[in-house]
Design a protein around this motif. Structure first.
Motif, PDB file in Angstrom:
ATOM      1  N   LEU A 237      31.616 101.423 -23.417  1.00 17.64           N
ATOM      2  CA  LEU A 237      30.964 100.255 -22.828  1.00 17.64           C
ATOM      3  C   LEU A 237      30.764  99.111 -23.817  1.00 17.64           C
ATOM      4  O   LEU A 237      30.245  98.071 -23.451  1.00 17.64           O
ATOM      5  CB  LEU A 237      29.609 100.655 -22.238  1.00 17.64           C
TER       6      LEU A 237
ATOM      7  N   ARG B 106      32.283 106.812 -15.923  1.00 15.58           N
ATOM      8  CA  ARG B 106      31.040 106.035 -15.941  1.00 15.58           C
ATOM      9  C   ARG B 106      30.260 106.339 -14.663  1.00 15.58           C
ATOM     10  O   ARG B 106      30.702 106.011 -13.572  1.00 15.58           O
ATOM     11  CB  ARG B 106      31.342 104.545 -16.007  1.00 15.58           C
ATOM     12  N   GLY B 107      29.118 106.931 -14.829  1.00 17.17           N
ATOM     13  CA  GLY B 107      28.374 107.337 -13.644  1.00 17.17           C
ATOM     14  C   GLY B 107      28.794 108.724 -13.210  1.00 17.17           C
ATOM     15  O   GLY B 107      27.966 109.587 -13.011  1.00 17.17           O
TER      16      GLY B 107
ATOM     17  N   TYR C 165      23.645 106.045 -17.676  1.00 19.11           N
ATOM     18  CA  TYR C 165      22.805 105.413 -18.695  1.00 19.11           C
ATOM     19  C   TYR C 165      21.478 104.920 -18.133  1.00 19.11           C
ATOM     20  O   TYR C 165      21.407 104.460 -16.997  1.00 19.11           O
ATOM     21  CB  TYR C 165      23.534 104.207 -19.295  1.00 19.11           C
TER      22      TYR C 165
ATOM     23  N   LEU D  18      26.798 103.796 -26.370  1.00 17.07           N
ATOM     24  CA  LEU D  18      27.619 103.047 -25.402  1.00 17.07           C
ATOM     25  C   LEU D  18      29.091 103.440 -25.519  1.00 17.07           C
ATOM     26  O   LEU D  18      29.839 103.380 -24.549  1.00 17.07           O
ATOM     27  CB  LEU D  18      27.467 101.543 -25.616  1.00 17.07           C
TER      28      LEU D  18
ATOM     29  N   TYR E 253      21.974  93.799 -16.997  1.00 17.69           N
ATOM     30  CA  TYR E 253      22.310  94.417 -15.710  1.00 17.69           C
ATOM     31  C   TYR E 253      23.804  94.422 -15.467  1.00 17.69           C
ATOM     32  O   TYR E 253      24.293  95.197 -14.646  1.00 17.69           O
ATOM     33  CB  TYR E 253      21.556  93.765 -14.549  1.00 17.69           C
TER      34      TYR E 253
ATOM     35  N   GLN F 145      20.989  98.618  -4.536  1.00 17.20           N
ATOM     36  CA  GLN F 145      21.605  98.908  -5.825  1.00 17.20           C
ATOM     37  C   GLN F 145      21.850 100.401  -5.983  1.00 17.20           C
ATOM     38  O   GLN F 145      22.863 100.818  -6.532  1.00 17.20           O
ATOM     39  CB  GLN F 145      20.737  98.373  -6.967  1.00 17.20           C
TER      40      GLN F 145
ATOM     41  N   MET G 297      15.720 102.930 -12.271  1.00 14.37           N
ATOM     42  CA  MET G 297      16.918 103.056 -13.112  1.00 14.37           C
ATOM     43  C   MET G 297      17.328 104.525 -13.239  1.00 14.37           C
ATOM     44  O   MET G 297      18.511 104.864 -13.187  1.00 14.37           O
ATOM     45  CB  MET G 297      16.652 102.494 -14.523  1.00 14.37           C
TER      46      MET G 297
ATOM     47  N   ALA H  27      15.468  94.168 -17.151  1.00 15.10           N
ATOM     48  CA  ALA H  27      16.718  93.448 -17.390  1.00 15.10           C
ATOM     49  C   ALA H  27      17.934  94.220 -16.903  1.00 15.10           C
ATOM     50  O   ALA H  27      18.998  93.644 -16.711  1.00 15.10           O
ATOM     51  CB  ALA H  27      16.865  93.140 -18.884  1.00 15.10           C
ATOM     52  N   SER H  28      17.796  95.532 -16.705  1.00 17.00           N
ATOM     53  CA  SER H  28      18.986  96.285 -16.315  1.00 17.00           C
ATOM     54  C   SER H  28      19.133  96.450 -14.812  1.00 17.00           C
ATOM     55  O   SER H  28      20.128  96.975 -14.342  1.00 17.00           O
ATOM     56  CB  SER H  28      19.069  97.640 -17.008  1.00 17.00           C
ATOM     57  N   LEU H  29      18.114  95.987 -14.069  1.00 16.40           N
ATOM     58  CA  LEU H  29      18.286  95.941 -12.615  1.00 16.40           C
ATOM     59  C   LEU H  29      18.691  94.519 -12.247  1.00 16.40           C
ATOM     60  O   LEU H  29      18.146  93.557 -12.785  1.00 16.40           O
ATOM     61  CB  LEU H  29      16.966  96.293 -11.933  1.00 16.40           C
TER      62      LEU H  29
ATOM     63  N   GLU I 120      15.264  98.066 -21.385  1.00 19.63           N
ATOM     64  CA  GLU I 120      14.495  97.084 -20.605  1.00 19.63           C
ATOM     65  C   GLU I 120      14.784  97.283 -19.124  1.00 19.63           C
ATOM     66  O   GLU I 120      15.761  96.748 -18.611  1.00 19.63           O
ATOM     67  CB  GLU I 120      14.926  95.664 -20.976  1.00 19.63           C
TER      68      GLU I 120
ATOM     69  N   ALA J 222      28.280 100.401 -16.465  1.00 14.52           N
ATOM     70  CA  ALA J 222      27.978 101.784 -16.838  1.00 14.52           C
ATOM     71  C   ALA J 222      27.928 102.691 -15.619  1.00 14.52           C
ATOM     72  O   ALA J 222      28.056 103.897 -15.738  1.00 14.52           O
ATOM     73  CB  ALA J 222      26.652 101.849 -17.595  1.00 14.52           C
ATOM     74  N   ARG J 223      27.723 102.103 -14.434  1.00 17.00           N
ATOM     75  CA  ARG J 223      27.704 102.918 -13.222  1.00 17.00           C
ATOM     76  C   ARG J 223      29.106 103.147 -12.692  1.00 17.00           C
ATOM     77  O   ARG J 223      29.291 103.828 -11.693  1.00 17.00           O
ATOM     78  CB  ARG J 223      26.858 102.240 -12.158  1.00 17.00           C
TER      79      ARG J 223
ATOM     80  N   PHE K 132      18.610 102.258 -19.748  1.00 18.77           N
ATOM     81  CA  PHE K 132      18.442 101.381 -20.907  1.00 18.77           C
ATOM     82  C   PHE K 132      16.984 101.068 -21.192  1.00 18.77           C
ATOM     83  O   PHE K 132      16.076 101.434 -20.449  1.00 18.77           O
ATOM     84  CB  PHE K 132      19.223 100.082 -20.700  1.00 18.77           C
TER      85      PHE K 132
ATOM     86  N   ARG L 133      36.328 104.186 -15.277  1.00 16.88           N
ATOM     87  CA  ARG L 133      35.413 103.968 -14.161  1.00 16.88           C
ATOM     88  C   ARG L 133      34.982 105.294 -13.552  1.00 16.88           C
ATOM     89  O   ARG L 133      33.866 105.437 -13.083  1.00 16.88           O
ATOM     90  CB  ARG L 133      36.059 103.081 -13.097  1.00 16.88           C
TER      91      ARG L 133
ATOM     92  N   MET M 148      18.850 105.719 -10.101  1.00 12.34           N
ATOM     93  CA  MET M 148      20.208 105.207  -9.967  1.00 12.34           C
ATOM     94  C   MET M 148      21.169 105.999 -10.852  1.00 12.34           C
ATOM     95  O   MET M 148      22.294 106.293 -10.464  1.00 12.34           O
ATOM     96  CB  MET M 148      20.205 103.736 -10.377  1.00 12.34           C
TER      97      MET M 148
END
Ligand SMILES: Nc1ncnc2c1ncn2[C@@H]1O[C@H](COP(=O)(O)OP(=O)(O)OP(=O)(O)O)[C@@H](O)[C@H]1O
Ligand code: SF4
Ligand SMILES: [Mg+2]
Lengths: 334, 321
Positions: free
Chosen positions: A56, A88-89, A94, A51, B219, A112, A162, A101-103, A98, B225-226, A96, A85, A165
Motif C-alpha cells: 500500500l 487487500r481485505g 487494516y 503497509l 480514507y 461503507q 473501522m 480520517a480513515s472513514l 486516525e 486497503a479494502r 489505522f 486487490r 469494516m
C-alpha cells in the motif's frame, strides 16, 4: 507454511542517488492466529513496513529494492494489481491511527461497510450483516447507526466502525497501526479489549503497531522492536518484558509511561531519533547507547538468535554492568 | 429546508435595497442628467425639458428620486427608460435573458472542460499531460478578457466562421424557427467560449489541487486497503470529496463570470445586461442604470444561493447542520 513471512525486506524512498532507505533488511514471521507487536519510536519505519504487506506504499516515491513478502506463500511484491486487490481485505485488513480520517466523510457508515462486503462477500452484502458486524464490535443500537455519517460519531465509535469494516471481509491478518493513539485513555483500553476479544472469537492473526510497550504484555505473543528501519530485537512477549536484551529495548522499557495505557510518545530516551538518510554508521543506536564502545560504529551488527526464539542485534547484549537501570538515576538528576 | 430557502431569499431584500440606494447616490454625484444634453438642442424649448424633468422627478434630490423609484418597484414597475422611450422592464427582460444565456453556456463550457481536465491532470500528476494542462492554465490566467475578446472578434472577421458581434442576424425575424435557433446558437458560441476561457484555467487548477489533496487523504489509503479498484477509489472516494471545495468556489466563479460578461458583451456587441448598463450609464438614463445594477446583483445572489444549495446537497456535514 506461515501466514506471513517478510524476508529481508529493503525499501527506499526515492531512487538512485536520492534514495533514502526506510526499511533495511526487516524479517518477520507471523503464524496463523498469532499476535505480534511492532514497537519503536516515531519514524522508525513501522507504518511503511506494515503497509508493505499489502503493498500500500505508493511506488514511486517508494522503491522495493530487495527481499520478499510472502503472504500464504505468495510474494506480494510480485503480484499483479488484480491479485493485490484480492489480498487487500481478503487476506489482510487494516485499522489505522486516525479513525476520523480513515472513514470517508461523505458516505454513511452502513454504506461503507456494505461496500467492503460487496467486494469480498457479495452474498452477505445486506443490512443484517452490517448490523451483525456493528454488534460484534460493540456499537450500541446498530440499527440506528448505519445511517450515520462518520462525523456524527465519537472517535471510539468511529474506530469500532473501522474495525467492523476490517472484519467484514473475514481477513486472516488484521494490521492495527496504532489503533488507539488518537483516542482518550479510557477509550483506548476499551478498543484494546475489543481487539483481544475479537481475536479470541475469530482467531485471526494480529499485527499491532504501537509506541507503547505498556500495552504489549496484554496483547502480544511476540514482539519485534524496530529502530531506524531495522529490527533490533525479536522475542516472545513475556520474556522480552521480563528481561529485555537489547540496550534500545531496555531504554524503551525504562521510558514506558507508568500509568497503564497512556500513549505518550516515547521521548524519554536521551538523544534524537535518527532521520532516514542520516543513519549513523555501524550500530544505529550507538549515539544514544549507554554501553556503546568504539567498535560499535564500525559495522552494523547482525540480528542473532542468542537464546531459543530470542533475536538481538547487538553483540554486547550480555553486558550487565552498565544497564539501563543504572542509567536511569543519572537522567533523573538533571 | 424550505424555511432556509425562504430565509435566504428574505436576506436578499436589504442587500438589493442597499445596492440600489448606493447606485442612486453614485449617479447623483456625476454632473448633469439625461436632459442636460437636450438643453443644448435649439429645437426643444427649455420649458419642455423642464416639464420632462419634472415628470421623471429629475428636478428633485436623489433620495426623493430613489423613493419614487422604490415605490414603483414595489408595484412591479421598474420605471421608464428615458433614452429608449419604453418601460425599463420590457428592455431589461430581453437583455437579462441574453446575459443569462451567455453566462449559462460559458459556465457549462468552463466547468465541462475544466473538471475533466483537472481530474485528468491530477490522476496523471507530473506526466506530460499534467504539464500541458498547467501551461495551458498559465496562459489562460494571464490573457485578459479584453484581449481575448478582441482576438475572438478578429478571428471571426478573418475566418468568417462566426458572426462578428450581435446576438442574431438582421434577417432573424424572417427565418423559419429551426434556423432561428441555429442563428442564435451561432451567435452565442464565440462570446460564450471567450467568457468561459477566462474562468476555465482557475477551475481546472483548483480541481487538480483538490483531487490531489483528497488522493493523499487517509480514507483513500483505507479504501485501497479494502481492495477497492483504483478507478473506484479515485472516482468514488476521492472525487466525491474533492468536489465539495469546488462547489464553494462555484459562487465566486459566477461573480467572475458576470463581471467578465460585462467586458465581453461590450467588446463583442452582445446585447446583454452589461452592454445595456454601459449604454444607460453614458446616456445618464438613471433609472435604467439602477435597474440593471439591481438585476445583476440579483443574478449574482441567486447564483450564490444555488451554489450553497449544491454544496449542502453534496456535503452531509453541511446539510445536517
Ligand atoms: N511518502 C513518503 N515519502 C518519503 N518519506 C516517507 C514517506 N512516508 C514515510 N516516510 C519516511 O519513512 C520513515 C518511516 O516512516 P513510518 O511512517 O513508517 O514511521 P513510523 O514508525 O510509522 O512512525 P510513527 O510512529 O510516527 O507512525 C520516516 O522517516 C518517514 O519520514
Ligand atoms: S551494538 Fe553497541 S551501540 Fe549498538 S546497541 Fe549494542 S552496545 Fe549499543
Ligand atoms: Mg506510523
Amino acid at each position: 507454511m506461515n501466514l506471513l513471512e517478510i524476508k529481508n525486506l529493503k525499501m527506499d524512498f526515492g531512487a538512485d542517488a536520492e534514495a533514502l532507505r526506510a526499511v533495511d533488511g526487516v524479517s518477520l514471521v507471523i503464524g496463523a492466529g498469532e499476535t505480534v507487536c511492532l514497537v519503536g519510536e516515531s519514524g522508525c519505519g513501522k507504518t511503511v513496513t506494515a503497509l508493505s504487506i499489502a503493498r500500500l506504499v505508493p511506488t514511486p516515491p517508494a522503491n522495493y529494492v530487495g527481499g520478499e513478502i510472502l503472504l500464504n506463500g505468495q510474494d506480494v511484491l510480485k503480484m499483479s494489481n488484480g491479485e493485490l486487490r484480492g489480498i487487500r481485505g481478503g487476506v489482510v485488513s487494516y485499522v489505522f491511527q486516525e479513525p476520523g480520517a480513515s472513514l470517508n466523510p461523505v458516505f454513511r457508515i452502513g454504506n461503507q461497510i456494505r461496500e467492503s462486503l460487496k467486494l469480498h462477500k457479495p452474498e452477505k452484502a445486506t443490512n443484517e450483516e452490517v448490523i451483525r458486524l456493528l454488534k460484534l464490535v460493540g456499537i450500541p443500537a446498530p440499527e440506528s447507526r448505519i445511517k450515520n455519517y462518520p462525523f456524527e460519531m465519537s472517535g471510539g465509535m468511529q474506530q469500532r466502525v473501522m474495525i467492523a469494516m476490517a472484519l467484514a471481509s473475514e481477513p486472516k491478518l488484521l494490521v492495527a497501526d496504532e489503533p488507539t493513539t488518537a483516542l482518550d485513555v479510557t477509550i483506548q483500553a476499551q478498543i484494546l479489549d475489543l481487539l483481544s476479544d475479537l481475536k479470541r472469537r475469530l482467531g485471526m492473526a494480529i499485527l499491532l503497531i504501537t509506541h507503547n510497550l505498556g500495552i504489549v504484555g496484554d496483547m502480544a505473543d511476540r514482539v519485534a522492536v524496530m529502530y531506524a528501519g531495522q529490527i533490533v530485537e525479536l522475542s516472545p512477549a513475556k520474556e522480552l518484558l521480563r528481561r529485555p536484551l537489547h540496550p534500545y529495548t531496555k531504554a524503551l522499557m525504562a521510558s514506558v509511561p507508568k500509568l497503564h495505557g497512556t500513549a505518550d510518545r516515547l521521548s524519554a530516551i536521551p538523544g534524537n531519533v535518527p532521520r532516514i538518510g542520516n543513519f549513523p554508521p555501524g550500530c544505529r543506536f550507538a549515539p544514544r547507547c549507554p554501553i556503546a564502545r568504539p567498535e560499535c560504529s564500525e559495522k552494523i551488527p547482525e540480528l542473532v538468535e542468542v537464546e531459543a526464539g530470542r533475536f538481538v542485534r547487538c553483540p554486547f547484549w550480555k553486558n550487565e554492568r552498565e544497564n539501563i537501570t543504572a542509567e536511569a538515576p543519572r537522567r533523573g538528576d538533571k | 429546508m424550505w424555511s432556509y430557502v425562504f430565509k435566504r431569499l428574505l436576506h436578499m431584500i436589504p442587500l438589493l435595497l442597499g445596492v440600489s440606494l448606493l447606485t442612486f447616490l453614485l449617479m447623483s454625484l456625476a454632473p448633469g442628467n439625461y436632459y442636460t444634453a437636450l438643453l443644448q438642442n435649439p429645437q426643444i424649448s427649455p420649458d419642455t425639458v423642464a416639464r420632462l424633468k419634472a415628470q421623471f422627478h429629475l428636478d428633485q434630490p436623489w433620495y426623493v428620486q430613489y423613493f419614487y423609484w422604490l415605490k414603483n418597484v414595489v408595484r412591479g414597475d421598474f420605471g421608464y427608460s428615458m433614452a429608449y422611450h419604453i418601460p425599463a422592464t420590457s428592455l431589461i427582460v430581453g437583455r437579462l435573458w441574453n446575459t443569462f444565456l451567455l453566462s449559462f453556456f460559458a459556465l457549462i463550457i468552463a466547468w465541462g472542460v475544466a473538471i475533466p481536465l483537472g481530474i485528468w491532470a491530477a490522476v496523471n500528476k507530473d506526466s506530460w499531460i499534467d504539464r500541458a494542462c498547467s501551461l495551458f492554465a498559465f496562459v489562460g490566467l494571464s490573457v485578459p478578457d479584453v484581449l481575448l475578446s478582441l482576438l475572438a472578434l478578429w478571428f471571426a472577421a478573418a475566418t468568417g466562421w462566426f458572426p462578428v458581434g450581435g446576438a442574431q442576424s438582421p434577417l432573424y425575424d424572417f427565418l423559419p424557427s429551426a434556423q432561428q435557433f441555429w442563428d442564435r446558437a451561432h451567435h452565442l458560441i464565440l462570446p460564450a467560449i471567450v467568457l468561459a476561457a477566462s474562468d476555465l484555467a482557475g477551475i481546472m487548477r483548483r480541481m487538480r489541487s483538490c483531487l490531489l489533496d483528497t488522493l493523499r487523504a487517509e480514507y483513500v489509503t483505507a479504501a485501497r486497503a479494502r481492495g477497492l479498484g483504483e478507478g473506484w477509489v479515485v472516482y468514488k472516494h476521492a472525487l466525491r470529496n474533492a468536489i465539495n471545495p469546488l462547489l464553494t468556489i462555484f459562487g465566486y466563479s459566477l461573480a467572475a463570470l458576470l463581471s467578465g460578461a460585462f467586458i465581453v458583451e461590450n467588446i463583442m456587441a452582445w446585447p446583454g445586461l452589461g452592454r445595456l448598463t454601459m449604454e444607460a450609464f453614458f446616456a445618464k438614463d438613471s433609472y435604467l442604470v439602477v435597474d440593471c445594477v439591481v438585476m445583476a446583483t440579483g443574478l449574482l445572489v441567486i447564483g450564490n444561493f444555488v451554489a450553497d444549495l449544491l454544496l449542502a446537497w453534496s456535503d452531509p456535514r453541511i446539510r445536517l447542520k
